[in-house]
Design a protein around this motif. Structure first.
Motif, mmCIF file in Angstrom:
data_model
loop_
_atom_site.group_PDB
_atom_site.id
_atom_site.type_symbol
_atom_site.label_atom_id
_atom_site.label_comp_id
_atom_site.label_asym_id
_atom_site.label_seq_id
_atom_site.Cartn_x
_atom_site.Cartn_y
_atom_site.Cartn_z
ATOM 1 N N VAL A 177 0.859 -1.188 0.000
ATOM 2 C CA VAL A 177 0.000 0.000 0.000
ATOM 3 C C VAL A 177 0.893 1.236 0.000
ATOM 4 O O VAL A 177 1.825 1.329 0.815
ATOM 5 C CB VAL A 177 -0.916 0.007 1.242
ATOM 6 N N PRO A 178 0.670 2.191 -0.903
ATOM 7 C CA PRO A 178 1.462 3.428 -0.898
ATOM 8 C C PRO A 178 1.429 4.090 0.481
ATOM 9 O O PRO A 178 0.392 4.088 1.151
ATOM 10 C CB PRO A 178 0.762 4.303 -1.944
ATOM 11 N N ILE A 179 2.565 4.617 0.909
ATOM 12 C CA ILE A 179 2.695 5.174 2.257
ATOM 13 C C ILE A 179 1.628 6.222 2.552
ATOM 14 O O ILE A 179 1.088 6.292 3.660
ATOM 15 C CB ILE A 179 4.107 5.793 2.445
ATOM 16 N N LYS A 180 1.273 7.031 1.558
ATOM 17 C CA LYS A 180 0.298 8.099 1.794
ATOM 18 C C LYS A 180 -1.096 7.552 2.091
ATOM 19 O O LYS A 180 -1.949 8.290 2.605
ATOM 20 C CB LYS A 180 0.250 9.059 0.604
ATOM 21 N N TYR A 181 -1.337 6.262 1.763
ATOM 22 C CA TYR A 181 -2.649 5.669 2.026
ATOM 23 C C TYR A 181 -2.649 4.711 3.221
ATOM 24 O O TYR A 181 -3.709 4.192 3.586
ATOM 25 C CB TYR A 181 -3.138 4.906 0.785
ATOM 26 N N THR A 182 -1.477 4.481 3.806
ATOM 27 C CA THR A 182 -1.379 3.488 4.877
ATOM 28 C C THR A 182 -2.283 3.834 6.051
ATOM 29 O O THR A 182 -2.979 2.972 6.605
ATOM 30 C CB THR A 182 0.076 3.352 5.366
ATOM 31 N N LYS A 183 -2.295 5.086 6.465
ATOM 32 C CA LYS A 183 -3.133 5.494 7.600
ATOM 33 C C LYS A 183 -4.614 5.267 7.297
ATOM 34 O O LYS A 183 -5.391 4.905 8.186
ATOM 35 C CB LYS A 183 -2.890 6.967 7.938
ATOM 36 N N LEU A 184 -4.997 5.486 6.047
ATOM 37 C CA LEU A 184 -6.390 5.252 5.666
ATOM 38 C C LEU A 184 -6.748 3.781 5.797
ATOM 39 O O LEU A 184 -7.857 3.438 6.209
ATOM 40 C CB LEU A 184 -6.624 5.723 4.224
#
Length: 241
Positions: A177-184
């Motif tokens: 998962v791309p890092i910018k979407y991990t929190k999501l």
């Protein structure tokens, strides 16, 4: 009711209770072929990587979808006699849990066959399973009550669970998962429930206990809230059905 469900689920079928093991194995084969040979997710021992999380997902999705219709399908009981209606929902979550535990017997044997070392971290497995059961029970209470008044919910959930499956790191590792979407992705409660299964059973690592406990607290909150909704709505079940 749990005993009855386990006895009658595959009654009359040639293979009977063996379908408890065959169903997840067939799904495993389909996903394994698709994602290891066609879409090529490069993970060593991908079959087991997938299996240890596919089984908990099958429990979650099956229990949710079955519980949604449990009140309506037992309308004769609801109309004719009074008993704690929560028993219907609890029985679905429990029978699904027992099926999953039987399935884990196959998982353990498969781990041994594939020479994947089972570490001491497996002692965390009961806590992980309890967390999932509490979450499943909470959603089961909520959806079984709401579906009595909003019958389209049963069909909507079929689509939602399909999308939910692909938004949970089951067929792929979380590091894809791309890092910018991990929190999501971690907003998805099933991510915090599914990943510890893989940590313990596949990687032999200690899962993040803090994440599990926070997830368990969230699951308990959902269960309390959902049971409150169920208790309030059940007063009108007989009239609505």
């Amino acid at each position: 009711m749990v005993k009855r469900d386990l006895r009658t689920r595959y009654k009359g079928s040639f293979l009977g209770f063996l379908w408890t093991f065959i169903n997840p194995l067939l799904q495993l084969i389909v996903y394994y072929v698709l994602f290891s040979t066609i879409m090529r997710i490069n993970v060593d021992n991908y079959a087991m990587f997938l299996f240890v999380t596919l089984l908990p997902w099958i429990y979650f999705s099956t229990a949710i979808l079955q519980s949604t219709n449990i009140i309506i399908s037992n309308n004769n009981l609801i109309k004719k006699i009074y008993f704690p209606r929560a028993i219907l929902t609890i029985s679905v979550a429990l029978s699904g849990l027992i099926n999953m535990l039987f399935g884990f017997v196959i998982v353990i044997f498969a781990l041994i066959i594939f020479k994947i070392q089972i570490g001491i971290s497996i002692i965390m497995l009961p806590l992980i399973i309890i967390n999932e059961f509490v979450f499943v029970l909470g959603l089961s209470f909520l959806f079984s009550a709401l579906n009595v008044y909003f019958r389209d919910l049963e069909h909507i959930l079929g689509i939602v669970t399909m999308a939910w499956f692909y938004l949970t790191p089951i067929i792929y590792p979380i590091n894809m998962v791309p890092i910018k979407y991990t929190k999501l992705f971690f907003i998805n409660p099933m991510t915090s429930i599914i990943l510890p299964y893989r940590d313990v059973l596949f990687y032999g690592l200690w899962p993040d206990v803090k994440v599990i406990l926070l997830s368990l607290l969230s699951s308990i909150f959902i269960l309390v809230f959902a049971f409150g909704v169920f208790d309030r709505l059940q007063r009108g079940f007989a009239e609505e059905i």
